[in-house]
Design an enzyme around this catalytic site. Structure first.
Site, short mmCIF file in Angstrom:
data_model
loop_
_atom_site.label_atom_id
_atom_site.label_comp_id
_atom_site.label_asym_id
_atom_site.label_seq_id
_atom_site.Cartn_x
_atom_site.Cartn_y
_atom_site.Cartn_z
CG HIS A 18 31.94 26.57 -29.19
ND1 HIS A 18 33.01 26.67 -28.34
CD2 HIS A 18 31.23 25.48 -28.77
CE1 HIS A 18 32.98 25.68 -27.46
NE2 HIS A 18 31.90 24.94 -27.69
CB THR A 48 21.85 30.89 -27.17
OG1 THR A 48 22.02 29.56 -26.69
CG2 THR A 48 20.84 30.93 -28.30
NE ARG A 49 28.67 31.64 -24.49
CZ ARG A 49 28.79 30.64 -25.36
NH1 ARG A 49 27.73 30.11 -25.92
NH2 ARG A 49 29.99 30.16 -25.66
CE LYS A 62 23.07 27.38 -24.23
NZ LYS A 62 24.13 27.84 -25.16
CG HIS A 66 28.06 29.11 -13.30
ND1 HIS A 66 28.61 29.44 -14.52
CD2 HIS A 66 28.43 30.10 -12.45
CE1 HIS A 66 29.27 30.56 -14.40
NE2 HIS A 66 29.19 30.99 -13.16
CB CYS A 87 31.47 25.17 -23.64
SG CYS A 87 31.84 26.89 -24.05
CE LYS A 97 26.01 38.09 -18.72
NZ LYS A 97 27.14 37.21 -18.34
C1 LIG Z 1 28.77 26.57 -21.70
C2 LIG Z 1 29.07 28.04 -21.57
C3 LIG Z 1 28.03 28.92 -21.33
C4 LIG Z 1 28.28 30.27 -21.16
N1 LIG Z 1 27.23 31.10 -20.96
C5 LIG Z 1 27.44 32.42 -20.90
C6 LIG Z 1 26.35 33.30 -20.85
O1 LIG Z 1 25.20 32.87 -20.85
N2 LIG Z 1 26.60 34.63 -20.83
C7 LIG Z 1 27.86 35.13 -20.85
O2 LIG Z 1 28.01 36.34 -20.81
N3 LIG Z 1 28.93 34.31 -20.91
C8 LIG Z 1 28.74 32.98 -20.95
N4 LIG Z 1 29.80 32.12 -21.06
C9 LIG Z 1 31.16 32.65 -21.00
C10 LIG Z 1 31.68 33.19 -22.33
O3 LIG Z 1 31.26 32.41 -23.40
C11 LIG Z 1 33.21 33.28 -22.24
O4 LIG Z 1 33.53 34.09 -21.11
C12 LIG Z 1 33.83 33.87 -23.46
O5 LIG Z 1 33.41 33.18 -24.61
C13 LIG Z 1 35.35 33.84 -23.35
O6 LIG Z 1 35.89 34.30 -24.57
P1 LIG Z 1 37.44 34.37 -24.86
O7 LIG Z 1 37.58 35.14 -26.11
O8 LIG Z 1 38.16 34.82 -23.64
O9 LIG Z 1 37.90 32.84 -25.05
P2 LIG Z 1 37.78 31.87 -26.33
O10 LIG Z 1 36.47 31.96 -26.95
O11 LIG Z 1 38.23 30.53 -25.89
O12 LIG Z 1 38.82 32.47 -27.34
C14 LIG Z 1 40.21 32.28 -27.24
C15 LIG Z 1 40.75 32.00 -28.62
O13 LIG Z 1 42.16 32.02 -28.59
C16 LIG Z 1 42.63 31.04 -29.49
N5 LIG Z 1 44.01 30.72 -29.15
C17 LIG Z 1 44.45 30.21 -27.99
N6 LIG Z 1 45.78 29.99 -28.04
C18 LIG Z 1 46.19 30.41 -29.25
C19 LIG Z 1 47.45 30.43 -29.90
N7 LIG Z 1 48.57 29.96 -29.32
N8 LIG Z 1 47.53 30.92 -31.16
C20 LIG Z 1 46.41 31.39 -31.78
N9 LIG Z 1 45.18 31.35 -31.22
C21 LIG Z 1 45.07 30.88 -29.96
C22 LIG Z 1 41.66 29.89 -29.25
O14 LIG Z 1 41.68 28.94 -30.27
C23 LIG Z 1 40.34 30.62 -29.13
O15 LIG Z 1 39.69 30.75 -30.36
C24 LIG Z 1 29.59 30.76 -21.23
C25 LIG Z 1 30.66 29.88 -21.48
C26 LIG Z 1 30.40 28.53 -21.65
C27 LIG Z 1 31.56 27.60 -21.89
O1 LIG Z 2 26.82 34.82 -17.58
C1 LIG Z 2 25.68 34.37 -17.58
O2 LIG Z 2 24.70 35.10 -17.56
C2 LIG Z 2 25.48 32.89 -17.61
C3 LIG Z 2 24.45 32.44 -16.67
C4 LIG Z 2 24.98 32.22 -15.32
C5 LIG Z 2 26.15 31.36 -15.37
C6 LIG Z 2 27.07 31.67 -16.41
N1 LIG Z 2 26.73 32.26 -17.46
#
Ligand SMILES: Cc1cc2nc3c(=O)[nH]c(=O)nc-3n(C[C@H](O)[C@H](O)[C@H](O)COP(=O)(O)OP(=O)(O)OC[C@H]3O[C@@H](n4cnc5c(N)ncnc54)[C@H](O)[C@@H]3O)c2cc1C
Ligand SMILES: O=C(O)[C@@H]1CCCC=N1
Length: 388
Positions: free
Chosen positions: A48, A51-52, A270, A274, A317, A350
Site C-alpha cells: 500500500h 510511492t515506491r 517520506k 530500511h 508497513c 519495482k
Molecule cells: C515502507 C516500505 C517501503 C518500501 N519501499 C520499496 C521501494 O521503494 N521499492 C521497492 O521496490 N520495494 C519497496 N518495498 C517493498 C515492497 O513494497 C514489497 O516487497 C512488496 O509490496 C511485497 O508484496 P507482496 O505482494 O509480496 O506482499 P503484500 O503486499 O503484503 O501482499 C500479500 C497479500 O496477501 C494477502 N493474504 C495473506 N494471507 C492471506 C490469506 N490467508 N487469504 C487471502 N489473502 C491473504 C494479504 O492480505 C496481502 O494483501 C517497500 C516496502 C515497505 C513496507
Molecule cells: O527497494 C528500494 O529501492 C527501496 C529503497 C532502499 C530500501 C528499500 N526499498
C-alpha cells in the site's frame, strides 16, 4: 447465481506480486482466481501507499538484469491502461568512500552500463541543493531511477486482470490448502479447486505454508513510514528536481536510510530506515518500537537542513525478510503445482511485473526467463513434512 469453483490457477494474496502473477496467468489464457483476505484496497500488508523507488542500482547483476525487463513491463502496463505509473527523478546513492557496499554498487552500475553521474564534493550542492554530503562519503546518481505510483499501479494491474476475464474475490481469507493433483483451497466463504496454486501472501506466507508442511526462514518486521515537514513547502519536491535517495552507512543494507521527493502529502517528504522490529502481521499495531526514528532524526539534522527533524506523520508497513535478503521464487519442494513467491525483503515492488511473469512461468511449467538459483528454497536448510 452459482459461483464457479473450478479454476486453472488460484493466486492467494492480492498484493503487488499476486496481482501481477494473476494478470500474467490470464494473459496466458489460464482461468484464474485471485483471493484476498481484506477488502481491496487495503493498508495492512506491504504493497500500500502511493510511492515506491524504482532503480537499477543493485550490487548483484541478476537484479540489474531483471530490472531492465521490469522497466519495459511497467511501460507496457502504462500503455495498456493510459495511466502514468513511473516518473523519472534519478536516485542519489551516497555511502562511505571506503565501504565495500558502496563501491560494489558503483562498480555494478559501471559494469552494467547503467546511465549515471558521479558527483564530486565540489559539485554536489550544485546538483543536489538543500542536501549535505557526509564527510568521507561519495555520491552518484542512477539517472534512470525514479518513483513508481504504487497504489495506482496496483489498481491498474488488478483492473487489467479483470478486463482479461480474471476473477478477484476480496474479503475471502484462505483458511486451508489441501495439496494434490488438484489443489483444494478453502476460504471463510467457500471451497475452490485448481490445477495449480500460487502463494503470494507477503507477511502471512508462513501462516499459509503451514497447510503444506513447509516453513521458510522468514522474519516479518514493521516499518515506521515517516514523513518529514519541509521548512519551505516544495523544497524537496519532484518539481524542484529533488531525487529519490539511498544513504548506505555500512556494509549491511539494514543500515540504509532512503527517501523520496515530497509527493503524497504536500510539504512532507517520506524518509525511512530500511529495518524495523519483528512483528506478527496480525498484531502489527502492537509493535510500537520507534528506535529507528532517532537514527532518522540524526540523519535529517546532518544531511537535510530544509526539513524539520520531527516526524509529522508516521504510517506502518511490513517487510518479509529472508536471511540473505533475496526473494523466494520457487515451486513447493513436495508439491510442484504449488508455487511460492515470498520474502521480498523490502525491495520487491519495482520487480512486480517481472516477478508476475516468473511465477506464472513456474506455474504453467515453462522454463523461467531468468536463472532462479538465487531464489530457490534449497538455499535454506528447511525441513518439510507431508501435509497429507
Ligand atoms: C515502507 C516500505 C517501503 C518500501 N519501499 C520499496 C521501494 O521503494 N521499492 C521497492 O521496490 N520495494 C519497496 N518495498 C517493498 C515492497 O513494497 C514489497 O516487497 C512488496 O509490496 C511485497 O508484496 P507482496 O505482494 O509480496 O506482499 P503484500 O503486499 O503484503 O501482499 C500479500 C497479500 O496477501 C494477502 N493474504 C495473506 N494471507 C492471506 C490469506 N490467508 N487469504 C487471502 N489473502 C491473504 C494479504 O492480505 C496481502 O494483501 C517497500 C516496502 C515497505 C513496507
Ligand atoms: O527497494 C528500494 O529501492 C527501496 C529503497 C532502499 C530500501 C528499500 N526499498
Amino acid at each position: 447465481m452459482t459461483t464457479t469453483r473450478e479454476y486453472d490457477c488460484i493466486v492467494i494474496g492480492a498484493g503487488v506480486q499476486g496481482s501481477f502473477t494473476a494478470y500474467q496467468l490470464t494473459k496466458n489464457n489460464k482461468k484464474t482466481l485471485l483471493l484476498e483476505q481484506f477488502a481491496l484496497p487495503h493498508t495492512r500488508g506491504s504493497s500500500h501507499g502511493q510511492t515506491r523507488i524504482i532503480r537499477k542500482a543493485y550490487k548483484q547483476d541478476f537484479y540489474t538484469h531483471m530490472m531492465e525487463e521490469s522497466y519495459e513491463l511497467w511501460a507496457q502496463l502504462e500503455r495498456e491502461t493510459g495511466i502514468q505509473l513511473y516518473r523519472q527523478t534519478g536516485l542519489l546513492l551516497m555511502g562511505p568512500k571506503n565501504s565495500q557496499n558502496y563501491q560494489d554498487l558503483k562498480n555494478s552500475l559501471q559494469r552494467n552500463k547503467v546511465p549515471m553521474v558521479l558527483l564530486t564534493r565540489d559539485n554536489f550542492s550544485q546538483h543536489i541543493p538543500n542536501m549535505k554530503l557526509i564527510e568521507g562519503h561519495e555520491a552518484l546518481v542512477d539517472i534512470t531511477a525514479g518513483v513508481l505510483y504504487a497504489d495506482r499501479a496496483l489498481r491498474s494491474v488488478q483492473g487489467q486482470f479483470q478486463k482479461l476475464g480474471g476473477v478477484i474475490r476480496d474479503k475471502e481469507m484462505v483458511t486451508n490448502i489441501s495439496p494434490g493433483p488438484v489443489v483444494t483451497v478453502s476460504t471463510n466463504a467457500g471451497v475452490y479447486r485448481a490445477k495449480s496454486v500460487v502463494i503470494t501472501a507477503g507477511p502471512w506466507a508462513n501462516k499459509l505454508l503451514t497447510n503444506t508442511g513447509l516453513q521458510l526462514p522468514l522474519q516479518v518486521v514493521k516499518i515506521n513510514v515517516c514523513y518529514w515537514k519541509e521548512k519551505v513547502p516544495g523544497l524537496y519536491s519532484m518539481q524542484q528536481r529533488f531525487p529519490c535517495f539511498i544513504l548506505t552507512e555500512g556494509e549491511e543494507s539494514s543500515e540504509d536510510i532512503y527517501g523520496l521527493p515530497s509527493n503524497e502529502y504536500p510539504g512532507l517528504v517520506k524518509i525511512c530506515y530500511h529495518m524495523g522490529s519483528e512483528t506478527d502481521p496480525d498484531q502489527r499495531d502492537k509493535q510500537t518500537d520507534k528506535s529507528d526514528i532517532d537514527i532518522l532524526q540524526h540523519c535529517i539534522r546532518h544531511c537535510l537542513p530544509g526539513l524539520i527533524p520531527e516526524p509529522a506523520v508516521v504510517e506502518s508497513c511490513m517487510y518479509t525478510l529472508t536471511p540473505d535478503r533475496h526473494f523466494v521464487l520457487d515451486c513447493h519442494p513436495t508439491y510442484s503445482n504449488i508455487v511460492i513467491g515470498a520474502g521480498f525483503s523490502g525491495h520487491g515492488f519495482k520487480f512486480g511485473p517481472v516477478i508476475g511473469k516468473l511465477l506464472s512461468e513456474l506455474t504453467v511449467g515453462q522454463v523461467p526467463t531468468y536463472d532462479l538459483s538465487p531464489f530457490r528454497i534449497t538455499r535454506f536448510n528447511t525441513k518439510t513434512k507431508s501435509a497429507l
